[in-house]
Design a protein around this motif. Sequence first.
Motif, PDB file in Angstrom:
ATOM      1  N   GLU A 129       0.820  -1.211   0.000  1.00 16.21           N
ATOM      2  CA  GLU A 129       0.000   0.000   0.000  1.00 16.21           C
ATOM      3  C   GLU A 129       0.857   1.265   0.000  1.00 16.21           C
ATOM      4  N   GLY A 130       2.170   1.106  -0.042  1.00 10.31           N
ATOM      5  CA  GLY A 130       3.056   2.259  -0.128  1.00 10.31           C
ATOM      6  C   GLY A 130       3.579   2.777   1.198  1.00 10.31           C
ATOM      7  N   ARG A 131       3.355   2.047   2.297  1.00  6.62           N
ATOM      8  CA  ARG A 131       3.865   2.466   3.600  1.00  6.62           C
ATOM      9  C   ARG A 131       5.365   2.221   3.673  1.00  6.62           C
ATOM     10  N   ARG A 132       6.128   3.211   4.096  1.00  9.26           N
ATOM     11  CA  ARG A 132       7.585   3.103   4.157  1.00  9.26           C
ATOM     12  C   ARG A 132       8.085   3.354   5.568  1.00  9.26           C
ATOM     13  N   TRP A 133       7.425   2.770   6.533  1.00  7.64           N
ATOM     14  CA  TRP A 133       7.769   3.017   7.922  1.00  7.64           C
ATOM     15  C   TRP A 133       9.052   2.304   8.338  1.00  7.64           C
ATOM     16  N   PHE A 134       9.386   1.198   7.682  1.00  4.28           N
ATOM     17  CA  PHE A 134      10.501   0.358   8.132  1.00  4.28           C
ATOM     18  C   PHE A 134      11.579   0.258   7.062  1.00  4.28           C
ATOM     19  N   ASP A 135      12.832   0.457   7.485  1.00  2.00           N
ATOM     20  CA  ASP A 135      13.953   0.351   6.554  1.00  2.00           C
ATOM     21  C   ASP A 135      14.190  -1.092   6.129  1.00  2.00           C
ATOM     22  N   ARG A 136      14.074  -2.001   7.102  1.00  5.12           N
ATOM     23  CA  ARG A 136      14.238  -3.432   6.830  1.00  5.12           C
ATOM     24  C   ARG A 136      13.242  -4.210   7.689  1.00  5.12           C
ATOM     25  N   MET A 137      12.883  -5.400   7.220  1.00  8.21           N
ATOM     26  CA  MET A 137      11.910  -6.213   7.948  1.00  8.21           C
ATOM     27  C   MET A 137      12.398  -7.651   8.050  1.00  8.21           C
ATOM     28  N   VAL A 138      12.289  -8.203   9.248  1.00  7.31           N
ATOM     29  CA  VAL A 138      12.576  -9.617   9.485  1.00  7.31           C
ATOM     30  C   VAL A 138      11.251 -10.302   9.789  1.00  7.31           C
ATOM     31  N   MET A 139      10.947 -11.349   9.039  1.00  7.78           N
ATOM     32  CA  MET A 139       9.679 -12.051   9.195  1.00  7.78           C
ATOM     33  C   MET A 139       9.947 -13.465   9.661  1.00  7.78           C
ATOM     34  N   VAL A 140       9.411 -13.803  10.834  1.00  8.83           N
ATOM     35  CA  VAL A 140       9.655 -15.098  11.462  1.00  8.83           C
ATOM     36  C   VAL A 140       8.483 -16.025  11.159  1.00  8.83           C
ATOM     37  N   ALA A 141       8.764 -17.141  10.490  1.00 10.44           N
ATOM     38  CA  ALA A 141       7.720 -18.094  10.099  1.00 10.44           C
ATOM     39  C   ALA A 141       6.530 -17.375   9.466  1.00 10.44           C
ATOM     40  N   PRO A 142       6.772 -16.594   8.404  1.00  8.71           N
ATOM     41  CA  PRO A 142       5.690 -15.803   7.815  1.00  8.71           C
ATOM     42  C   PRO A 142       4.539 -16.670   7.303  1.00  8.71           C
ATOM     43  N   MET A 143       3.333 -16.232   7.595  1.00  7.80           N
ATOM     44  CA  MET A 143       2.130 -17.001   7.257  1.00  7.80           C
ATOM     45  C   MET A 143       1.724 -16.734   5.807  1.00  7.80           C
ATOM     46  N   LEU A 144       2.515 -17.232   4.869  1.00  5.96           N
ATOM     47  CA  LEU A 144       2.229 -17.022   3.453  1.00  5.96           C
ATOM     48  C   LEU A 144       1.305 -18.097   2.893  1.00  5.96           C
ATOM     49  N   ALA A 145       1.220 -19.225   3.574  1.00  6.07           N
ATOM     50  CA  ALA A 145       0.272 -20.290   3.234  1.00  6.07           C
ATOM     51  C   ALA A 145       0.169 -21.199   4.441  1.00  6.07           C
ATOM     52  N   LEU A 146      -1.029 -21.706   4.698  1.00  3.45           N
ATOM     53  CA  LEU A 146      -1.212 -22.607   5.832  1.00  3.45           C
ATOM     54  C   LEU A 146      -0.809 -24.023   5.456  1.00  3.45           C
ATOM     55  N   ASN A 147      -0.335 -24.761   6.435  1.00  2.34           N
ATOM     56  CA  ASN A 147       0.127 -26.130   6.224  1.00  2.34           C
ATOM     57  C   ASN A 147      -0.993 -27.106   6.583  1.00  2.34           C
ATOM     58  N   LEU A 148      -1.989 -27.200   5.704  1.00  2.00           N
ATOM     59  CA  LEU A 148      -3.144 -28.063   5.955  1.00  2.00           C
ATOM     60  C   LEU A 148      -3.136 -29.308   5.079  1.00  2.00           C
ATOM     61  N   GLY A 149      -2.079 -29.487   4.306  1.00  8.07           N
ATOM     62  CA  GLY A 149      -1.979 -30.662   3.453  1.00  8.07           C
ATOM     63  C   GLY A 149      -3.104 -30.722   2.432  1.00  8.07           C
ATOM     64  N   PRO A 150      -3.618 -31.924   2.157  1.00  8.00           N
ATOM     65  CA  PRO A 150      -4.665 -32.081   1.145  1.00  8.00           C
ATOM     66  C   PRO A 150      -5.966 -31.343   1.483  1.00  8.00           C
ATOM     67  N   ALA A 151      -6.147 -30.977   2.755  1.00  9.68           N
ATOM     68  CA  ALA A 151      -7.390 -30.327   3.166  1.00  9.68           C
ATOM     69  C   ALA A 151      -7.399 -28.823   2.866  1.00  9.68           C
ATOM     70  N   THR A 152      -6.290 -28.283   2.366  1.00 13.47           N
ATOM     71  CA  THR A 152      -6.192 -26.836   2.184  1.00 13.47           C
ATOM     72  C   THR A 152      -7.266 -26.300   1.243  1.00 13.47           C
ATOM     73  N   GLY A 153      -7.427 -26.938   0.094  1.00 17.15           N
ATOM     74  CA  GLY A 153      -8.405 -26.454  -0.881  1.00 17.15           C
ATOM     75  C   GLY A 153      -9.812 -26.476  -0.340  1.00 17.15           C
ATOM     76  N   MET A 154     -10.186 -27.558   0.327  1.00 15.89           N
ATOM     77  CA  MET A 154     -11.534 -27.656   0.887  1.00 15.89           C
ATOM     78  C   MET A 154     -11.738 -26.639   2.002  1.00 15.89           C
ATOM     79  N   ALA A 155     -10.721 -26.437   2.844  1.00 14.07           N
ATOM     80  CA  ALA A 155     -10.834 -25.452   3.929  1.00 14.07           C
ATOM     81  C   ALA A 155     -11.048 -24.054   3.367  1.00 14.07           C
ATOM     82  N   ARG A 156     -10.310 -23.709   2.296  1.00 16.80           N
ATOM     83  CA  ARG A 156     -10.465 -22.391   1.678  1.00 16.80           C
ATOM     84  C   ARG A 156     -11.883 -22.224   1.122  1.00 16.80           C
TER      85      ARG A 156
END
Length: 305
Positions: A129-156
Amino acid sequence: MPAGAVAGYLTTADGIQVRYARWPAAPGVPARGTVAVLPGRTEFIEKYFEVVRELAARGFAVAMLDWRGQGGSERLLRNPRKGFVRDFRDYQNDLSVFARQVLLPDCPAPHFALGHSMASVILLEAVLEGRRWFDRMVMVAPMLALNLGPATGMARLLAGVLAPWMGGAYIPGGRNRPVTERPFATNPVTSDAKRYARAADMVAAHPELAMGAPTIGWLAAAFAAMDRLSQPETMRRIRQPILMVAAGADRIISNRAIEHLSGRLIAGGHVTIAGARHEILQEQDIYRAQFWAAFDAFIPGSDGA
């Protein structure tokens, strides 16, 4: 509580009360700026007191925020234990008021972000969105996709269909019992019994911090946010340096998604800490030491003091 704390509440643009806290760097240590520590789902400021001390010893001031619906911030449903948000973009209101009223006016520059899991999604959308509050960012275990295995599509699919009608209901199998009451032997977040018990003791002493399972509405909003970030060209729009730190034994989020999406970053990358579970900063020292080594190498001025 680490010494020197200043804490209070902020009112977001949409009228929600969110809690914050900030600390100065340790006395006698060269000042290196501020790290904003942003927690994941169910977490709260007090859980990160150890991290605050470690950052302060490195010369960083620290600022923290409890997201709406959790920690000491305003809960969004009649049952305060239900994890709920209508749209992940609502979290941008929390981050914006925190940055404008705490981080920028009261915390020394440069500013860095340290976000865990869900917070990484919020940070990435803020950058887009264009926010520039942070010079650098460290992301710990970022939630970019859930680990639901074969059930992921049905859960979505089910979450998207049911959210308009049952958004405030727990996900199937979800419980009102605080997540911190889960027995250590079956927990998926850390292999460190002492740190796991510490967080559980905090919630037992202060039940207002307790959180249960996510709701269908939260899950639908999470899937929508992760889908936005997974679009082919999204990551290439981001110019801020980002380090993603994956937990090798993560059973909650997908490390494959971290590898895939971090590879698209213009200025960033990822490292994996083999054997660590989802909450790396609440893990055993052998894993935490590897995290801090990566942090110190990535954040300017951090020398691991």
